[in-house]
Design an enzyme around this catalytic site. Structure first.
Site, PDB file in Angstrom:
ATOM      1  N   ASP A  56       0.873  -1.187   0.000  1.00  0.00           N
ATOM      2  CA  ASP A  56       0.000   0.000   0.000  1.00  0.00           C
ATOM      3  C   ASP A  56       0.903   1.228   0.000  1.00  0.00           C
ATOM      4  OD1 ASP A  56      -1.589   2.178   0.500  1.00  0.00           O
ATOM      5  OD2 ASP A  56      -2.643   1.299   2.228  1.00  0.00           O
ATOM      6  N   HIS A  61      -4.455  12.334  13.686  1.00  0.00           N
ATOM      7  CA  HIS A  61      -5.569  12.157  12.726  1.00  0.00           C
ATOM      8  C   HIS A  61      -6.688  11.287  13.281  1.00  0.00           C
ATOM      9  CE1 HIS A  61      -3.294  14.148   9.654  1.00  0.00           C
ATOM     10  NE2 HIS A  61      -2.329  13.241   9.676  1.00  0.00           N
ATOM     11  N   ASP A  69       3.124  19.335  12.777  1.00  0.00           N
ATOM     12  CA  ASP A  69       3.121  18.326  11.717  1.00  0.00           C
ATOM     13  C   ASP A  69       2.608  18.997  10.436  1.00  0.00           C
ATOM     14  OD1 ASP A  69       2.859  14.983  11.544  1.00  0.00           O
ATOM     15  OD2 ASP A  69       1.614  16.067  10.096  1.00  0.00           O
ATOM     16  N   HIS A  86       0.608  17.843   8.271  1.00  0.00           N
ATOM     17  CA  HIS A  86      -0.800  17.526   7.981  1.00  0.00           C
ATOM     18  C   HIS A  86      -1.711  18.171   9.022  1.00  0.00           C
ATOM     19  CE1 HIS A  86       1.508  14.048   6.300  1.00  0.00           C
ATOM     20  NE2 HIS A  86       0.704  14.267   5.271  1.00  0.00           N
ATOM     21  N   ASP A 113       7.294  15.901   9.370  1.00  0.00           N
ATOM     22  CA  ASP A 113       7.063  15.890   7.923  1.00  0.00           C
ATOM     23  C   ASP A 113       6.954  17.318   7.391  1.00  0.00           C
ATOM     24  OD1 ASP A 113       4.675  16.246   9.280  1.00  0.00           O
ATOM     25  OD2 ASP A 113       3.772  14.376   8.561  1.00  0.00           O
TER      26      ASP A 113
HETATM   27  N1  Q9C Z   1       0.059  12.110  -0.777  1.00  0.00           N
HETATM   28  C1  Q9C Z   1       0.883  11.560   9.798  1.00  0.00           C
HETATM   29  O1  Q9C Z   1       1.754  12.286   9.386  1.00  0.00           O
HETATM   30  N2  Q9C Z   1      -1.346  10.023   3.023  1.00  0.00           N
HETATM   31  N3  Q9C Z   1       0.003  10.987   8.951  1.00  0.00           N
HETATM   32  C2  Q9C Z   1      -1.529  11.231   2.341  1.00  0.00           C
HETATM   33  C3  Q9C Z   1      -0.997  12.317   0.196  1.00  0.00           C
HETATM   34  C4  Q9C Z   1      -1.655   9.981   4.435  1.00  0.00           C
HETATM   35  C5  Q9C Z   1       0.055  11.252   7.548  1.00  0.00           C
HETATM   36  C6  Q9C Z   1      -1.346  11.017   0.873  1.00  0.00           C
HETATM   37  C7  Q9C Z   1      -0.695  10.722   5.292  1.00  0.00           C
HETATM   38  C8  Q9C Z   1      -0.924  10.496   6.764  1.00  0.00           C
HETATM   39  C9  Q9C Z   1       0.781  11.249  11.235  1.00  0.00           C
HETATM   40 ZN    ZN Z   2       1.929  14.336   9.195  1.00  0.00          ZN
END
Ligand code: Q9C
Ligand code: ZN
Length: 666
Positions: free
Chosen positions: A22, A137, A174, A176, A267
């Site tokens: 995945d 999340h 973070d 996101h 990130d």
């Molecule tokens: N290219 C954390 O950093 N995928 N989760 C996004 C976009 C999910 C990140 C795809 C990223 C989750 C904790």
């Molecule tokens: Zn993140």
């Protein structure tokens, strides 16, 4: 006085991983933890921390935030085969389960709660939890974005219950959006949630309308949810620092939290394949440092994302170093925030202005037509992870210098005893003939006959030599004539080759320092008196500021709106902070400016205080020696109209040159 830093780490949290193909989840690997820990070891930071064991979170703790039904589902994954695990994972977005996920999620949350307990009980000052799975999340009944339990959200509920807290700040750096945290505290005014995140007008994951700047909370919680969406990739150090100065920090200081939790995802750092941002590791030192004066220093860092292993590990290391009180490396790069960052900052300030007193002073307006809207995302420029590895290898060597072996040089009169200053290096020698000669231009005949002054200045010159050659981290001078010592200090550090000296004078000085007109000095005077004439256009500025009667403070407004952006724009290599007895701001304010300015010039800092100012000496030496100021600021007192007017005039002149002062895109 506690000054230790906790580190939570247990390799058992590496015992789960993605078992099928995945691409979306493949980046969340066990090595994220071991690489970070190894790097901390490499920098000899592990042994300087108090290592705390993890524990399993209890069901009661998990259900502070999560539904019993969801808990049941997570629990059931323990005995699933791969097909069942895969099927269960597909019920959620960007999530995966392993037979050990439940166990690790309990340790991850339990480790977070261990950290909160250590900090709240006063066993340690602050700390970091290196944990996985991440949390921000995850939602009441949903796993999401690699997160199982919402570690930070549960920690906030837990701290509220157990320690009866009224105000908790969550900073989510973070890359996101921690939508899980937003949903949980949306209508809760006791938790102020700040998140910046890659957004690109909604085209970036998790693609939610409610991640935009105009989601400000609901009901009683309106105004307590701060989103700062980044609409372009490539945001860097200046953008992040500007976001802190112009959005997060003024609101955080006005909120006056009792505990700060950081959803510390890396990130948002350079090289990360998810974030595609540019912030270098030392930026996280600065972010950490800027949060340390809040909540009396009660700061808990809880790992979230971060997928470029080297970048993650370096940024984690910089965070822990700063928690331990090491000098903050100079921030690299051009200190000019980009246009798109300013657009986001402008809009976030505008929507929050009705809820925060400190935003009411500036004009705010909404930018309807955001410049980048409708543009397709920049062509995917594939950055090879190994190029970033190489960059970081040389970058870290460039910015990291050995910590000076002396913490603080003290220049004090004979026989001076001061508890805070016990055990630090005290200067003994007196002014030599040559030194007197070099400093002579600021002395008059009367000064030359003043023996105690000559002794004090002599010791200070020696201390300045140590400071400039970085044998000492910083220096405090208790002077019989602070104004003269300041003038000498400026002259001497320039003589020693300092390139950019930021001089901050609090109060009025009898001796006016002789300034060069070559950009090598930037002088800021904070005084209750009216503004003298500006001589040195962009390198001299006067701030009229007066402490107001009553409990609380307004000085942080001047700090974040003016003084720190100015200092960060200038990027000094040395700072002189001089206080006179005739000053218009309080001791706490002096402690705060002292703490925050330590983030610049790698901590090369000299504080000059009149020798009879006992309270100021106490506060300053506490900050310099222990890198802490367990301050509680009280409520925000808006500054007087006259001070505000003066600040605006200074801003108008200075912001054309010093770009970090700008907080409007147009
Ligand atoms: N290219 C954390 O950093 N995928 N989760 C996004 C976009 C999910 C990140 C795809 C990223 C989750 C904790
Ligand atoms: Zn993140």
């Amino acid at each position: 006085m506690v000054s230790s830093t906790a580190l939570i780490y247990d390799e058992e949290m590496m015992n789960y991983k993605l078992l099928w193909d995945d691409p979306e989840c493949a980046i969340e690997v066990p090595e994220r933890l071991s690489c970070s820990y190894k790097r901390l070891h490499h920098y000899e930071l592990v042994k300087r921390c108090v290592q705390l064991p993890v524990r399993e979170a209890t069901e009661e703790e998990i259900t502070l935030v999560h539904s019993p039904d969801y808990l049941k589902v997570v629990k059931s994954t323990q005995t699933m085969d791969v097909e069942e695990l895969k099927r269960t994972s597909k019920n959620y977005i960007a999530a995966y389960f392993h037979q050990n996920s439940y166990r690790c999620a309990k340790l991850s949350l339990g480790g977070t709660l261990q950290l909160v307990d250590a900090v709240m009980s006063g066993d340690v000052r602050n700390g970091m939890a290196l944990i996985r799975p991440p949390g921000h999340h995850s939602q009441r009944s949903q796993s999401n974005g690699f997160c199982v339990f919402n570690n930070v959200a549960v920690a906030a509920e837990y701290a509220k219950d157990k320690y009866n807290l009224q105000r908790i700040l969550i900073v989510d750096w973070d890359v996101h959006h921690g939508q899980g945290i937003q949903y949980i505290f949306e209508d809760d005014p006791s938790v102020l949630y700040f998140s910046w995140h890659r957004y690109e007008h909604g085209s970036f994951w998790p693609n939610l309308r409610e991640s935009d700047y105009d989601s400000i909370g609901k009901g009683k919680g309106t105004g307590y949810n701060i989103n700062l969406p980044w609409n372009q990739i490539g945001m860097g150090n200046a953008d992040y620092i500007a976001a802190f100065f112009h959005v997060l920090l003024p609101l955080a200081f006005e909120f006056n939290p009792e505990l700060v939790l950081v959803s510390a995802g890396y990130d948002s750092g350079i090289g990360d394949p998810e974030g595609r941002m540019c912030a270098t590791p030392e930026c996280f030192s600065h972010l950490t440092h800027l949060l340390m004066p809040l909540a009396g220093g009660k700061l808990c860092m809880i790992l979230e994302g971060g997928y470029h292993l080297r970048s993650l590990a370096e940024s984690v290391s910089m965070t822990v170093r700063t928690l331990l009180g090491d000098p903050v490396p100079k921030l690299s790069g051009e200190m000019t925030p980009c246009y798109s960052a300013l657009e986001s900052i402008q809009n976030a300030r505008h929507v929050h202005a009705p809820y925060w007193k400190c935003l009411l002073h500036d004009e705010t307006r909404l930018l309807q037509d955001i410049s980048t809207k409708g543009l397709s995302a920049a062509a995917p420029s594939h950055v090879d992870a190994s190029i970033v590895d190489e960059f970081l290898e040389s970058h870290m060597k460039k910015i990291l210098h050995p910590t000076p072996c002396i913490s603080t040089c003290v220049v004090a009169p004979e026989g001076h005893t001061h508890t805070q200053l016990a055990g630090v290096q005290v200067e003994e020698s007196i002014l030599s003939k040559e030194q007197a000669g070099a400093a002579i231009s600021v002395f008059n005949q009367e000064d030359l006959n003043n023996e105690s002054l000559l002794i004090s200045v002599g010791k200070m010159l020696n201390a300045l030599d140590k400071l400039v050659s970085r044998q000492t981290k910083n220096c405090i001078t208790l002077s019989p004539n602070a104004s003269l010592s300041t003038a000498v200090a400026i002259q001497h550090v320039l003589h020693l080759g300092a390139e950019r000296v930021f001089c901050v004078i609090i109060g009025d000085m009898d001796t006016k320092p002789k300034l060069t007109n070559d950009g090598k000095t930037l002088l800021l005077t904070v005084s209750g008196d009216k503004t003298p004439e500006r001589i040195n256009s962009h390198h001299e500025t006067f701030l009229k500021w007066e402490e107001r009667p009553g409990e609380g403070s307004s000085f942080f407004y001047a700090l974040f709106r003016f003084i720190l952006p100015l200092a960060y724009s200038y990027q000094p290599d040395l700072i002189i902070l001089a206080t006179s007895s005739n000053r218009s701001i309080g001791t706490k304010d002096i402690a705060l400016i002292n703490s925050l300015l330590q983030g610049l010039a790698e901590g090369a800092f000299i504080s000059i205080v009149p020798e009879n100012e006992v309270e100021t000496i106490e506060v300053l030496s506490n900050v310099l020696v222990n890198c802490t100021s367990a301050m509680h600021f009280g409520p925000y007192l808006p500054p007087s109209e006259e001070c505000m007017q003066n600040l605006k005039e200074e801003l108008a002149v200075m912001q054309t040159e010093w770009r970090m002062l700008q907080c409007l895109a147009n």
